[in-house]
Design a protein around this motif. Sequence first.
Motif, PDB file in Angstrom:
ATOM      1  N   HIS A  46      36.089  36.092 -30.905  1.00 40.51           N
ATOM      2  CA  HIS A  46      35.252  34.937 -30.553  1.00 40.51           C
ATOM      3  C   HIS A  46      35.439  33.760 -31.496  1.00 40.51           C
ATOM      4  O   HIS A  46      35.018  32.647 -31.189  1.00 40.51           O
ATOM      5  CB  HIS A  46      33.783  35.347 -30.517  1.00 40.51           C
ATOM      6  CG  HIS A  46      33.235  35.761 -31.849  1.00 40.51           C
ATOM      7  ND1 HIS A  46      33.551  36.963 -32.441  1.00 40.51           N
ATOM      8  CD2 HIS A  46      32.391  35.122 -32.709  1.00 40.51           C
ATOM      9  CE1 HIS A  46      32.929  37.052 -33.605  1.00 40.51           C
ATOM     10  NE2 HIS A  46      32.231  35.956 -33.797  1.00 40.51           N
ATOM     11  N   THR A  47      36.065  33.976 -32.657  1.00 41.88           N
ATOM     12  CA  THR A  47      36.300  32.872 -33.598  1.00 41.88           C
ATOM     13  C   THR A  47      37.781  32.500 -33.680  1.00 41.88           C
ATOM     14  O   THR A  47      38.202  31.857 -34.647  1.00 41.88           O
ATOM     15  CB  THR A  47      35.798  33.227 -35.004  1.00 41.88           C
ATOM     16  OG1 THR A  47      36.425  34.447 -35.442  1.00 41.88           O
ATOM     17  CG2 THR A  47      34.287  33.398 -35.019  1.00 41.88           C
TER      18      THR A  47
ATOM     19  N   ALA B  67      41.710  20.125 -29.438  1.00 42.82           N
ATOM     20  CA  ALA B  67      41.940  20.746 -28.135  1.00 42.82           C
ATOM     21  C   ALA B  67      40.669  21.331 -27.537  1.00 42.82           C
ATOM     22  O   ALA B  67      40.609  21.598 -26.335  1.00 42.82           O
ATOM     23  CB  ALA B  67      42.991  21.850 -28.266  1.00 42.82           C
ATOM     24  N   ALA B  68      39.637  21.514 -28.362  1.00 46.86           N
ATOM     25  CA  ALA B  68      38.432  22.179 -27.878  1.00 46.86           C
ATOM     26  C   ALA B  68      37.544  21.265 -27.048  1.00 46.86           C
ATOM     27  O   ALA B  68      36.871  21.718 -26.125  1.00 46.86           O
ATOM     28  CB  ALA B  68      37.635  22.726 -29.062  1.00 46.86           C
ATOM     29  N   ALA B  69      37.514  19.985 -27.369  1.00 42.28           N
ATOM     30  CA  ALA B  69      36.635  19.071 -26.640  1.00 42.28           C
ATOM     31  C   ALA B  69      37.107  17.652 -26.857  1.00 42.28           C
ATOM     32  O   ALA B  69      37.731  17.333 -27.862  1.00 42.28           O
ATOM     33  CB  ALA B  69      35.193  19.219 -27.127  1.00 42.28           C
TER      34      ALA B  69
ATOM     35  N   LEU C 273      31.352  25.458 -29.210  1.00 37.74           N
ATOM     36  CA  LEU C 273      32.458  25.769 -28.308  1.00 37.74           C
ATOM     37  C   LEU C 273      33.126  27.089 -28.679  1.00 37.74           C
ATOM     38  O   LEU C 273      33.277  27.411 -29.859  1.00 37.74           O
ATOM     39  CB  LEU C 273      33.489  24.650 -28.337  1.00 37.74           C
ATOM     40  CG  LEU C 273      33.025  23.338 -27.701  1.00 37.74           C
ATOM     41  CD1 LEU C 273      34.089  22.267 -27.876  1.00 37.74           C
ATOM     42  CD2 LEU C 273      32.721  23.533 -26.227  1.00 37.74           C
ATOM     43  N   PRO C 274      33.544  27.878 -27.668  1.00 39.15           N
ATOM     44  CA  PRO C 274      34.200  29.156 -27.948  1.00 39.15           C
ATOM     45  C   PRO C 274      35.459  28.966 -28.785  1.00 39.15           C
ATOM     46  O   PRO C 274      36.218  28.025 -28.601  1.00 39.15           O
ATOM     47  CB  PRO C 274      34.546  29.681 -26.546  1.00 39.15           C
ATOM     48  CG  PRO C 274      33.645  28.959 -25.615  1.00 39.15           C
ATOM     49  CD  PRO C 274      33.412  27.622 -26.230  1.00 39.15           C
ATOM     50  N   GLY C 275      35.650  29.889 -29.714  1.00 41.82           N
ATOM     51  CA  GLY C 275      36.860  29.871 -30.521  1.00 41.82           C
ATOM     52  C   GLY C 275      36.771  29.059 -31.792  1.00 41.82           C
ATOM     53  O   GLY C 275      37.663  29.126 -32.627  1.00 41.82           O
TER      54      GLY C 275
END
Length: 311
Positions: A28-29, A162-164, A173-175
């Motif tokens: 999850h991280t 890349a996440a948002a 956010l995931p990751g």
Amino acid sequence: MERLRQDDPPYIGPYTTLARLDADSTEHTVPERRYLARTADGERTVLVCVPRVGADPSRWVIEAEGARRLSVARFLTVAEVGGTAGFPWYAAPYTPMLPLPAVLAAYGGPLPENLVRGLGAALAEGPAAAHAQGVTHAGLSPAAVLVTPGGPLLTCFGAVRAAAPDGMPRSGLPGLDPGCLAAEQASGGRPGPLGDVFALGAVLAYASTGHTVPEQSELPPGLRRLVAACLSRDPADRPTAQELLRELAAPAAGTDPTEVSPLPDRTVLDHTAPLPLPGRVVAALADQSGWLLGMELPATQEPFTPAQKVH
């Protein structure tokens, strides 16, 4: 390293996937899906990465291409980028590697202070060199650190971007490990060099305590002031990556300089080096390499041919 699950791709580009690099407990991280894979002829083994579900694949591939063009110390060498707009991937040459969470798991807990300082100094080389070129990593976290026989490497380049989209909150956010996001980034600000320093401080905290947001008393005395400075809410109160590198490379107070000063021509597995990896970590690297060497590629399934009707 974990065996493949049913939802993992059996093939990525020209590569057959063999195993997942990250454990379920830390997935999850991790801002990418990372696999150990091999070419069909069995000649090359690689680390191949694809975006997480929910990430922006177009932004992710821009970051991957940016990493491929970079030549920065301690950044993972991206050899090729491929795939489609909806399913891009990048590949890097394989060497035995453990994500930092797996290193702590193999060791059995947080790492000794001298080892944390040595790994931290090596890691700081990357952002210090990148910032001098006007480049921000924007993805530092424990999962982004791969420990190899030649020292640690930084991966997950550009994960925050890349996440948002810029201007959108990122802390949930995931990751993305929220403990590694500076306040100015978590609220949607553009990633900058001092955000990398904040994340490096969180990585040092993780290596020392097992989590990225420790109490001051949990940190080793020799790292408390430095980690606290890196994790300052105000970016102006943080050191630069170059200043962090100098402080980590200097001997800790009360130690013999000949015992802890880094030697760049040695590897962390060299037993004459000042900071060799603990035996349990070396054994985990060797186990991974041995498992991959003995791993056979799955047999290629023959296309179905209907039976010929005999008259």
